[in-house]
Design an enzyme around this catalytic site. Structure first.
Site, short mmCIF file in Angstrom:
data_model
loop_
_atom_site.label_atom_id
_atom_site.label_comp_id
_atom_site.label_asym_id
_atom_site.label_seq_id
_atom_site.Cartn_x
_atom_site.Cartn_y
_atom_site.Cartn_z
CG ASN A 149 -0.26 0.08 2.55
OD1 ASN A 149 0.92 0.41 2.64
ND2 ASN A 149 -1.00 -0.24 3.60
CG ASP A 150 5.08 1.14 0.65
OD1 ASP A 150 4.40 1.02 1.71
OD2 ASP A 150 6.21 0.66 0.51
N GLY A 170 6.26 5.23 3.76
CA GLY A 170 5.64 3.92 3.68
C GLY A 170 5.17 3.31 4.99
CG ASP A 172 1.86 0.06 6.73
OD1 ASP A 172 2.22 -0.50 7.78
OD2 ASP A 172 2.14 -0.41 5.60
CG ASP A 337 -3.72 20.18 14.65
OD1 ASP A 337 -2.56 20.03 15.05
OD2 ASP A 337 -4.02 20.88 13.66
CD GLU A 366 -0.80 21.83 18.27
OE1 GLU A 366 0.36 21.63 17.88
OE2 GLU A 366 -1.74 22.09 17.49
#
Length: 622
Positions: A149-150, A170, A172, A337, A366
């Site tokens: 799935n990269d 990459g 995951d 966030d 945050e």
């Protein structure tokens, strides 16, 4: 995604425009229904469905299911949208019903909508408290468990280059799941991952903060089903899960930005207007309204449009999405966030809605600000005469982080060094619940701890010792335990891959064999303290008593009715003898101790020998 990232994104990401019009695209007659499923017997019986499809507003909506009532169908500026208001009666049975979209002379469109029973299994939505230790991971940079799935055909960012700080590497979900045992062995009890929802952006899509579909895990990380399996596996291993969510902005290439429901879904400006990144106009009683507007409504960066949280449809869309993920996956906490950039009234209502449904869930915002008063302004409780209760249980304690750095790096002075840390903690009265603040020394937006202390291992031990014995919820950034280093200029330098997370890596730091002697010393130091902390009522939930620093020695106690832990930090370059008579208020009944770090017994604690530049942590005994 802290304000310190702005330079990186403004320079690197593809620029967008601030004024966006509704664009017509080739759409299916029914493209999306969000949320795509729901549950019965929720705390709020109302539900608003966002429906997107080619001229869907021309159709009549009907449904027939006992206990589900169609209250209103809202048409908006863009005919490709409908917002459907439903009420689901208490006691409605789970099942599914057909939402029908009909139009004379055309085929009726049918969407089968599923209503599930809420999952009441124990161990879900547990909350993250001061009893926990959080381990922060950037999934793209931690471990690649599924190389297939990269790259995903059709997605905009096809980069795959581990030598570039901006490209995808990459890592995951499966890679993270493969190393939960490492995190568990370290002594962490909760995992916070930077966002894993879809970021189908043209560049720098690895970080996760420019969402393009908030209901979908990015396929380069895995799938919704795999995310749920990750949470369940973590729970089985005694690990809690924190989801990172973004209220303030989305990605400029998100599906909804390509076909806005209405112009004011995002904040519009005549010309592009960036946020000032200054939180003061939000709280300043002398503020300019224009300054406040720029802070709250300006875009974070050109590729992150600012959501208009005064739009009730946006509010419901965000709130329901977060409820959906919490119930769907069973997560235990939320990290919010860019909290100060959001509309304050919306965030207060949002927090009440979330906690009404999930009363044990933990939430922390945050708040990368510079004073205790600013942090307390955003924390829950209206303790600083704000006139509004955010209902936010905790914040990221950036001010305490700065004070710890000042303690470690600055020369002693009336308000510097040890006294800066002491003075910062003395202001905890401004918080309703200081024990719910998240205490940290670094993260994905700032320079790594080991570099910030000049790669001084004595300071490393002192800093980690303070972190793991301090009030609040401690958080470690991945790799801190193996002395990963670098400065956040730019930020990508502190987002390196964890060595051993890729099959082609020649060395794995996930094992003691792959680590150097110093790296193992660091790992074992943290693990020793983390395991002690997990067994210590005083450190998990005890009170804090600190003493004014003297002679560059700072002493504090964490204590309950049944246990007391004494922490002494000697900043002197030589060994010091400490007479403990001064601390008799905290030592009543305690005559001996065990050194938590070395395991050695101290039969008499009337005087303590403190090594130079050291931290001593004692479990007191009667």
């Amino acid at each position: 995604m802290g304000k310190w990232c702005k330079v990186l994104f403004i320079c690197v990401l593809m620029a967008g425009v601030a004024k966006v019009s509704n664009a017509q695209h080739d759409l299916k007659a029914l493209d999306r229904v969000r949320p795509m499923s729901w549950w019965v017997d929720m705390a709020d019986s109302s539900l608003q469905l966002l429906v997107h499809g080619k001229n869907i507003a021309d159709r009549t909506v009907t449904l027939d299911y006992p206990g589900v009532h169609l209250i209103k169908v809202n048409k908006v500026e863009n005919p490709n949208y409908l917002f459907i208001d439903l009420v689901i009666d208490k006691g409605t049975r789970s099942g599914s019903f057909d939402l029908e979209f009909s139009k004379q002379g055309t085929k009726t469109i049918v969407y089968n909508y599923k209503l599930d029973q809420p999952d009441q299994r124990p161990g879900r939505n547990q909350g993250v408290t001061s009893e926990d230790l959080i381990y922060l991971v950037m999934p793209d940079r931690f471990s690649n468990g599924d190389p297939s799935n990269d790259r995903i055909a059709g997605m905009k960012d096809q980069s795959l280059n581990r030598d570039s700080m901006y490209d995808r590497h990459g890592g995951d979900l499966l890679g993270l799941m493969n190393h939960l045992d490492y995190i568990k062995d370290l002594g962490a009890t909760a995992i916070w991952c930077t966002p894993m929802i879809e970021n189908d952006m043209s560049s720098a899509s690895y970080h996760g903060y420019a969402a393009t579909d908030i209901y979908k895990i990015d396929p380069r990380f895995g799938s919704n089903e795999l995310y749920k399996a990750y949470v369940e596996k973590a729970h089985k291993m005694g690990l809690k899960v924190i989801k990172d969510v973004v209220h303030n902005h989305i990605g400029s290439q998100s599906w909804i930005m390509q076909d806005l429901p209405m112009k004011d879904w995002v904040h519009q400006w005549p010309t592009y207007t960036n946020s000032s990144y200054r939180d003061q106009p939000v709280m300043d009683i002398h503020r300019s309204v224009a300054d406040q507007k720029i802070m709250l409504n300006g875009w974070f960066v050109p590729t992150m449009p600012d959501l208009n949280q005064n739009n009730p449809y946006v509010d419901r869309y965000l709130t329901q999405n977060h409820i959906w993920w919490i119930e769907y996956a069973g997560i235990d906490g939320l990290r919010l966030d860019t909290y100060p950039y959001n509309d304050p009234k919306f965030m207060s209502v949002w927090a009440r809605a979330i906690l009404n449904q999930f009363p044990h869930l933990s939430i922390f915002g945050e708040t990368l600000v510079t004073t205790v008063a600013e942090q307390a302004f955003f924390a829950g409780g209206n303790t600083v005469n704000r006139g509004l209760d955010t209902h936010l249980p905790g914040v990221t304690d950036a001010v305490l982080k700065d004070a710890i750095y000042g303690f470690l790096n600055d020369k002693e002075g009336w308000v510097d060094g040890s006294n800066k840390l002491y003075a910062t903690l003395s202001l905890d009265f401004l918080y309703k619940h200081p024990e719910q603040n998240v205490v940290f020394l670094d993260n994905h937006d700032m320079s790594r701890f080991y570099s910030m202390i000049g790669e001084d291992f004595n300071k490393f031990r002192q800093g980690m010792g303070i972190l793991l014995t301090m009030r609040g919820i401690p958080q470690l950034y991945y790799g801190t335990e193996i002395l990963m280093k670098n400065f956040s200029n730019p930020d990508g330098l502190v987002r390196e891959d964890f060595p051993g997370g890729w099959n082609q890596d020649t060395v794995s730091k996930f094992t003691a064999k792959g680590r150097s002697e110093k790296e193992n010393n660091a790992f074992n130091f943290i693990r020793t303290l983390a395991r002690f902390r997990a067994s210590s009522p005083a450190l998990r939930a005890g009170k804090l008593m600190q003493y004014v620093p003297e002679d560059k020695i700072y002493t504090y106690f964490r204590y309950t009715d049944t246990q007391s832990v004494m922490v002494i930090v000697n900043k002197n370059d030589q060994m010091k003898n400490l007479n403990t008579n001064r601390f008799k208020e905290s030592l009543q009944g305690y005559k001996q101790a065990t050194n938590v770090i070395t395991g050695s017994r101290l039969p008499d604690i009337t005087s303590l020998s403190l090594p130079a530049n050291s931290i001593t942590i004692l479990q007191l005994q009667k």
